[in-house]
Design a protein around this motif. Structure first.
Motif, PDB file in Angstrom:
ATOM      1  N   SER A  59       0.952  -1.317  -0.191  1.00  9.55           N
ATOM      2  CA  SER A  59      -0.037  -0.028   0.022  1.00  9.55           C
ATOM      3  C   SER A  59       1.083   1.227  -0.128  1.00  9.55           C
ATOM      4  CB  SER A  59      -0.829   0.074   1.279  1.00  9.55           C
ATOM      5  OG  SER A  59      -0.100   0.151   2.399  1.00  9.55           O
ATOM      6  N   ALA A  60       0.470   2.389  -0.106  1.00 10.40           N
ATOM      7  CA  ALA A  60       1.120   3.576   0.117  1.00 10.40           C
ATOM      8  C   ALA A  60       1.983   3.807   1.380  1.00 10.40           C
ATOM      9  CB  ALA A  60       0.015   4.867  -0.172  1.00 10.40           C
ATOM     10  N   SER A  61       1.429   3.400   2.350  1.00 10.10           N
ATOM     11  CA  SER A  61       2.332   3.149   3.510  1.00 10.10           C
ATOM     12  C   SER A  61       3.383   2.152   3.530  1.00 10.10           C
ATOM     13  CB  SER A  61       1.372   2.833   4.793  1.00 10.10           C
ATOM     14  OG  SER A  61       1.060   1.455   4.720  1.00 10.10           O
ATOM     15  N   GLY A  62       3.483   1.547   2.423  1.00 11.04           N
ATOM     16  CA  GLY A  62       4.676   0.518   2.266  1.00 11.04           C
ATOM     17  C   GLY A  62       4.263  -1.044   3.091  1.00 11.04           C
ATOM     18  N   ARG A  63       3.013  -1.169   3.444  1.00 11.20           N
ATOM     19  CA  ARG A  63       2.703  -2.344   4.298  1.00 11.20           C
ATOM     20  C   ARG A  63       1.545  -3.008   3.422  1.00 11.20           C
ATOM     21  NH1 ARG A  63       1.353   0.111  10.000  1.00 11.20           N
ATOM     22  NH2 ARG A  63      -0.668   0.057   8.535  1.00 11.20           N
ATOM     23  N   SER A  64       1.393  -4.495   3.430  1.00  8.89           N
ATOM     24  CA  SER A  64       0.423  -5.051   2.747  1.00  8.89           C
ATOM     25  C   SER A  64      -0.770  -5.365   3.991  1.00  8.89           C
ATOM     26  CB  SER A  64       0.974  -6.374   2.411  1.00  8.89           C
ATOM     27  OG  SER A  64      -0.080  -7.173   1.905  1.00  8.89           O
ATOM     28  N   GLU A  65      -1.774  -4.923   3.533  1.00  5.35           N
ATOM     29  CA  GLU A  65      -2.913  -4.600   4.744  1.00  5.35           C
ATOM     30  C   GLU A  65      -4.086  -5.579   4.282  1.00  5.35           C
ATOM     31  OE1 GLU A  65      -3.609  -0.458   5.097  1.00  5.35           O
ATOM     32  OE2 GLU A  65      -1.728  -0.117   5.528  1.00  5.35           O
ATOM     33  N   VAL A  66      -4.724  -6.166   5.407  1.00  4.53           N
ATOM     34  CA  VAL A  66      -5.727  -6.733   5.342  1.00  4.53           C
ATOM     35  C   VAL A  66      -6.468  -6.490   6.704  1.00  4.53           C
ATOM     36  CG1 VAL A  66      -7.065  -8.896   5.144  1.00  4.53           C
ATOM     37  CG2 VAL A  66      -5.137  -8.797   4.050  1.00  4.53           C
ATOM     38  N   SER A  67      -7.632  -5.906   6.632  1.00  2.00           N
ATOM     39  CA  SER A  67      -8.411  -5.745   7.887  1.00  2.00           C
ATOM     40  C   SER A  67      -9.890  -5.874   7.813  1.00  2.00           C
ATOM     41  CB  SER A  67      -8.009  -4.308   8.333  1.00  2.00           C
ATOM     42  OG  SER A  67      -8.462  -3.096   7.108  1.00  2.00           O
ATOM     43  N   PHE A  68     -10.371  -6.193   8.969  1.00  2.00           N
ATOM     44  CA  PHE A  68     -11.893  -6.149   9.214  1.00  2.00           C
ATOM     45  C   PHE A  68     -12.496  -4.973   8.927  1.00  2.00           C
ATOM     46  CE2 PHE A  68      -9.953  -9.066  12.113  1.00  2.00           C
ATOM     47  CZ  PHE A  68     -10.808 -10.186  11.724  1.00  2.00           C
ATOM     48  N   GLY A  69     -13.857  -4.997   8.338  1.00  2.00           N
ATOM     49  CA  GLY A  69     -14.508  -3.868   7.734  1.00  2.00           C
ATOM     50  C   GLY A  69     -15.933  -4.254   7.152  1.00  2.00           C
ATOM     51  N   ALA A  70     -16.670  -3.262   7.149  1.00  2.00           N
ATOM     52  CA  ALA A  70     -17.877  -3.383   6.462  1.00  2.00           C
ATOM     53  C   ALA A  70     -17.888  -3.544   4.856  1.00  2.00           C
ATOM     54  CB  ALA A  70     -19.051  -2.335   6.945  1.00  2.00           C
ATOM     55  N   ARG A  71     -16.671  -2.743   4.348  1.00  2.00           N
ATOM     56  CA  ARG A  71     -16.700  -2.807   2.825  1.00  2.00           C
ATOM     57  C   ARG A  71     -15.071  -2.926   2.700  1.00  2.00           C
ATOM     58  NH1 ARG A  71     -19.837  -0.480  -1.189  1.00  2.00           N
ATOM     59  NH2 ARG A  71     -21.852  -0.656  -0.335  1.00  2.00           N
ATOM     60  N   PRO A  72     -14.592  -4.133   2.417  1.00  2.00           N
ATOM     61  CA  PRO A  72     -13.337  -4.159   2.132  1.00  2.00           C
ATOM     62  C   PRO A  72     -12.631  -3.371   1.022  1.00  2.00           C
ATOM     63  CG  PRO A  72     -14.490  -6.059   1.598  1.00  2.00           C
ATOM     64  CD  PRO A  72     -15.205  -5.246   2.115  1.00  2.00           C
ATOM     65  N   THR A  73     -11.518  -2.832   1.163  1.00  2.00           N
ATOM     66  CA  THR A  73     -10.908  -2.201   0.136  1.00  2.00           C
ATOM     67  C   THR A  73     -10.448  -3.096  -1.023  1.00  2.00           C
ATOM     68  OG1 THR A  73      -8.586  -2.204   0.899  1.00  2.00           O
ATOM     69  CG2 THR A  73     -10.249  -0.345   1.510  1.00  2.00           C
ATOM     70  N   GLU A  74      -9.953  -2.604  -2.158  1.00  2.00           N
ATOM     71  CA  GLU A  74      -9.734  -3.473  -3.151  1.00  2.00           C
ATOM     72  C   GLU A  74      -7.960  -3.912  -2.849  1.00  2.00           C
ATOM     73  OE1 GLU A  74      -8.054  -2.832  -7.953  1.00  2.00           O
ATOM     74  OE2 GLU A  74      -9.488  -1.440  -6.996  1.00  2.00           O
ATOM     75  N   GLN A  75      -7.446  -3.034  -1.826  1.00  2.00           N
ATOM     76  CA  GLN A  75      -6.137  -3.346  -1.424  1.00  2.00           C
ATOM     77  C   GLN A  75      -6.386  -4.557  -0.399  1.00  2.00           C
ATOM     78  OE1 GLN A  75      -3.229  -1.690  -2.593  1.00  2.00           O
ATOM     79  NE2 GLN A  75      -2.035  -3.093  -1.369  1.00  2.00           N
ATOM     80  N   SER A  76      -7.173  -4.669   0.262  1.00  2.00           N
ATOM     81  CA  SER A  76      -7.228  -5.743   1.335  1.00  2.00           C
ATOM     82  C   SER A  76      -7.939  -6.967   0.719  1.00  2.00           C
ATOM     83  CB  SER A  76      -8.496  -5.381   2.275  1.00  2.00           C
ATOM     84  OG  SER A  76      -8.155  -4.253   2.956  1.00  2.00           O
ATOM     85  N   ARG A  77      -8.738  -6.892  -0.254  1.00  2.00           N
ATOM     86  CA  ARG A  77      -8.987  -8.216  -1.005  1.00  2.00           C
ATOM     87  C   ARG A  77      -7.840  -8.611  -1.838  1.00  2.00           C
ATOM     88  NH1 ARG A  77     -13.863  -4.914  -2.547  1.00  2.00           N
ATOM     89  NH2 ARG A  77     -12.714  -4.533  -4.596  1.00  2.00           N
ATOM     90  N   ALA A  78      -7.145  -7.824  -2.381  1.00  2.00           N
ATOM     91  CA  ALA A  78      -5.769  -8.157  -3.074  1.00  2.00           C
ATOM     92  C   ALA A  78      -4.858  -8.926  -1.993  1.00  2.00           C
ATOM     93  CB  ALA A  78      -5.147  -7.082  -3.607  1.00  2.00           C
ATOM     94  N   ALA A  79      -4.693  -8.430  -1.016  1.00  2.00           N
ATOM     95  CA  ALA A  79      -3.717  -8.784   0.008  1.00  2.00           C
ATOM     96  C   ALA A  79      -4.083 -10.120   0.477  1.00  2.00           C
ATOM     97  CB  ALA A  79      -3.782  -7.847   1.192  1.00  2.00           C
ATOM     98  N   LEU A  80      -5.555 -10.409   0.640  1.00  2.00           N
ATOM     99  CA  LEU A  80      -6.072 -11.692   1.197  1.00  2.00           C
ATOM    100  C   LEU A  80      -5.913 -12.512  -0.106  1.00  2.00           C
ATOM    101  CD1 LEU A  80      -7.197 -13.494   3.395  1.00  2.00           C
ATOM    102  CD2 LEU A  80      -9.471 -12.535   2.736  1.00  2.00           C
ATOM    103  N   ASP A  81      -6.242 -12.261  -1.276  1.00  2.00           N
ATOM    104  CA  ASP A  81      -5.979 -12.982  -2.332  1.00  2.00           C
ATOM    105  C   ASP A  81      -4.473 -13.587  -2.341  1.00  2.00           C
ATOM    106  OD1 ASP A  81      -8.427 -12.440  -3.524  1.00  2.00           O
ATOM    107  OD2 ASP A  81      -7.797 -11.118  -4.920  1.00  2.00           O
ATOM    108  N   ARG A  82      -3.618 -12.759  -2.305  1.00  2.00           N
ATOM    109  CA  ARG A  82      -1.987 -13.227  -2.271  1.00  2.00           C
ATOM    110  C   ARG A  82      -1.843 -14.132  -1.019  1.00  2.00           C
ATOM    111  NH1 ARG A  82      -1.720  -8.446  -4.255  1.00  2.00           N
ATOM    112  NH2 ARG A  82      -1.528  -7.478  -2.589  1.00  2.00           N
ATOM    113  N   LEU A  83      -2.436 -13.802   0.083  1.00  2.00           N
ATOM    114  CA  LEU A  83      -2.297 -14.535   1.359  1.00  2.00           C
ATOM    115  C   LEU A  83      -2.747 -16.095   1.104  1.00  2.00           C
ATOM    116  CD1 LEU A  83      -1.444 -14.692   4.613  1.00  2.00           C
ATOM    117  CD2 LEU A  83      -3.865 -14.289   4.803  1.00  2.00           C
ATOM    118  N   ALA A  84      -4.041 -16.084   0.630  1.00  2.00           N
ATOM    119  CA  ALA A  84      -4.519 -17.396   0.313  1.00  2.00           C
ATOM    120  C   ALA A  84      -3.753 -18.155  -0.758  1.00  2.00           C
ATOM    121  CB  ALA A  84      -6.063 -17.227  -0.073  1.00  2.00           C
TER     122      ALA A  84
END
Length: 109
Positions: A59-84
Motif C-alpha cells: 500500500s502507500a504506507s509500504g505495508r500489505s494490509e488486510v483488515s476487518f470492515g463493512a466494505r473491504p478495500t481493493e487493497q484488502s481483497r488483493a492482500a487476502l488473495d495473495r495470502l490465500a
C-alpha cells in the motif's frame, strides 16, 4: 473480478476470523472458494495466480494490509488473495515434494 461488496465483506471477514483463530487452511479454502479458484491446483498454478493479483502487494504506507470492515478495500481483497494463494502454493508444494520422494523411495522414478 467484480465482487458484490456485501458478499465480499462477509467472505473476507470470515476468512480473517478463521486465520486469526489459527484455522489457516480453512480460512484460505473459504476465500479461494468465494473467489471461485480451484482447491486442487498445483503449487505453480497458485504462484502464477498470486503473481497476477492487482493492486500491488504494498500500500502507500509500504505495508500489505488486510483488515476487518463493512466494505473491504481493493487493497484488502488483493492482500487476502495473495495470502490465500501463497498459503495454498506452500501446501501443494509440500504435497508434491512428499509425493515425489515417496515415488523415488518406491523405485517409481
Amino acid at each position: 473480478r467484480d465482487l458484490d461488496p456485501e458478499d465480499a465483506a462477509s467472505a473476507l471477514n470470515l476468512a480473517l476470523v478463521l486465520w486469526k483463530s489459527g484455522a489457516r487452511k480453512a480460512a484460505c479454502e473459504s476465500w479461494l472458494r468465494f473467489r471461485k479458484w480451484p482447491l486442487n491446483g498445483t503449487a505453480a498454478s497458485y504462484a502464477q495466480l498470486a503473481s497476477e493479483i492487482r493492486p500491488s502487494a504494498r500500500s502507500a504506507s509500504g505495508r500489505s494490509e488486510v483488515s476487518f470492515g463493512a466494505r473491504p478495500t481493493e487493497q484488502s481483497r488483493a492482500a487476502l488473495d495473495r495470502l490465500a494463494l501463497r498459503y495454498y502454493e506452500e501446501l501443494q508444494h509440500s504435497k508434491e515434494f512428499e509425493a515425489y520422494w515417496r515415488r523415488t523411495a518406491d523405485g517409481q522414478l
